[in-house]
Design a protein around this motif. Structure first.
Motif, PDB file in Angstrom:
ATOM      1  N   VAL A 106     -56.722  23.727   0.677  1.00 62.51           N
ATOM      2  CA  VAL A 106     -56.495  22.237   1.417  1.00 62.51           C
ATOM      3  C   VAL A 106     -55.373  22.521   2.685  1.00 62.51           C
ATOM      4  N   CYS A 107     -54.206  23.350   2.214  1.00 66.29           N
ATOM      5  CA  CYS A 107     -53.386  23.885   3.266  1.00 66.29           C
ATOM      6  C   CYS A 107     -54.122  24.905   4.285  1.00 66.29           C
ATOM      7  N   ALA A 108     -54.856  25.637   4.057  1.00 68.90           N
ATOM      8  CA  ALA A 108     -55.438  26.646   4.872  1.00 68.90           C
ATOM      9  C   ALA A 108     -56.524  25.826   5.962  1.00 68.90           C
ATOM     10  N   PHE A 109     -57.106  24.848   5.321  1.00 63.40           N
ATOM     11  CA  PHE A 109     -57.992  23.984   6.123  1.00 63.40           C
ATOM     12  C   PHE A 109     -57.220  23.195   7.174  1.00 63.40           C
ATOM     13  N   MET A 110     -56.244  22.569   6.695  1.00 64.54           N
ATOM     14  CA  MET A 110     -55.176  21.553   7.776  1.00 64.54           C
ATOM     15  C   MET A 110     -54.454  22.540   8.488  1.00 64.54           C
TER      16      MET A 110
END
Length: 312
Positions: A106-110
């Motif tokens: 999730v953090c990498a996608f954002m």
């Protein structure tokens, strides 16, 4: 009545003669199959061979490399399933995957979406995100050891702001050792994964985001309702890779920082395979855990594939 004449010196167009088929009506074969033989042999010897060896060794009593070997059958499976250390490792691995994988993806996608929007300095940000991937695993472990040791940076920072009562021996405490390893997994993988997402998001047409914003969608809704469905398959592939890396590659972080302790509070399945093989010299037990780890990885891959609706 009209007649058709051809002028001298002009040539009528001619069609190319059809290619004559090979004898027997078959087309000539391409030579690409021969070129694939070395790669196929390499795969069979160094991939399929070790995989089969794991199943063979799991059925043996083998107390060391130079010790006599005997057939064990399912005794190793019973020994593993009756061992509380194994179930502690299963619990720790499940917690590690349940926390590290969603947070990382999730953090990498954002972060990748932010970089793909080409903010000021986005090229520099891409290089900075690659830094954890350029650092060797022992160097990463030393960075975290310097930060989390009793006299490290974290405790020093807490004391400097008047929160010295919160200081702890983070890597030596049963309640925080596994959390420290999870934090290292996330820090080591989030930057590289974000760069992968940014590269894939960069190929999404800008018109999709512009149309969504004209309809009143903000960046948050555009990110999750427009861009995420477009690269959903790619997110599934990256999730599979990070799942495998976390499941099978956590042993090196455990070995360098906690040795599986205190007690078994940070022992994972991949570290248990190493510990039983190279420290306890029980190869049968070690490879039995390896077989169970293999099936856990297979089930995890199929589950991720189903969640993301992949068609390959």
């Amino acid at each position: 009545m009209t007649t058709l004449t051809t002028t001298r010196g002009s040539a009528a167009p001619r069609s190319a003669p059809p290619a004559s088929p090979a004898p027997g009506g078959r087309r000539p074969r391409q030579g690409g199959t021969v070129l694939a033989v070395p790669a196929l042999v390499w795969y069979l010897v160094f991939m399929v061979g070790p995989l089969l060896a794991i199943f063979v060794i799991a059925a043996l009593h083998w107390p060391g490399m130079l010790q006599p070997v005997s057939f064990a059958g399912l005794d190793n499976v019973r020994t593993v399933l009756d061992d509380p250390v194994f179930w502690d490792a299963v619990r720790n691995t499940a917690i590690q995957l349940a926390v590290a994988l969603p947070v990382m993806i999730v953090c990498a996608f954002m972060l990748g979406y932010y970089v793909a929007q080409r903010p000021p300095g986005h090229r520099v940000i891409r290089y900075l995100l690659f830094i954890p991937g350029l650092i060797s695993t022992p160097a990463k472990a030393m960075v975290f050891y310097a930060a989390l040791s009793p006299d490290g940076l974290l405790n020093g920072g807490l004391e400097s702001i008047g929160l010295g009562s919160l200081a702890d021996a983070w890597l030596a405490s049963p309640s925080t050792a596994l959390a420290c390893l999870i934090a290292l997994d996330i820090w080591a993988g989030i930057g590289f994964t974000a760069v992968l997402f940014a590269a894939r998001l960069g190929s999404v047409p800008d018109e999709l985001g512009e149309a969504a914003q004209l309809d009143g969608a903000g960046h948050w809704r555009t990110m999750w309702s427009v861009h995420f469905p477009v690269i959903r398959d790619y997110v599934g592939v990256v999730t599979m890779l990070q799942f495998l890396w976390t499941l099978f590659g956590s042993a090196q972080h455990v070995l360098l920082l906690t040795q599986g302790g205190p007690g078994t509070s940070s022992t994972t399945l991949s570290f248990l395979v190493y510990q039983k093989a190279f420290i306890a010299a029980d190869l049968g037990y070690s490879q039995t855990v390896g077989v169970l780890l293999f099936f856990a990885g297979l089930v995890g891959l199929l589950t991720i594939r189903r969640v993301f609706g992949q068609n390959y």
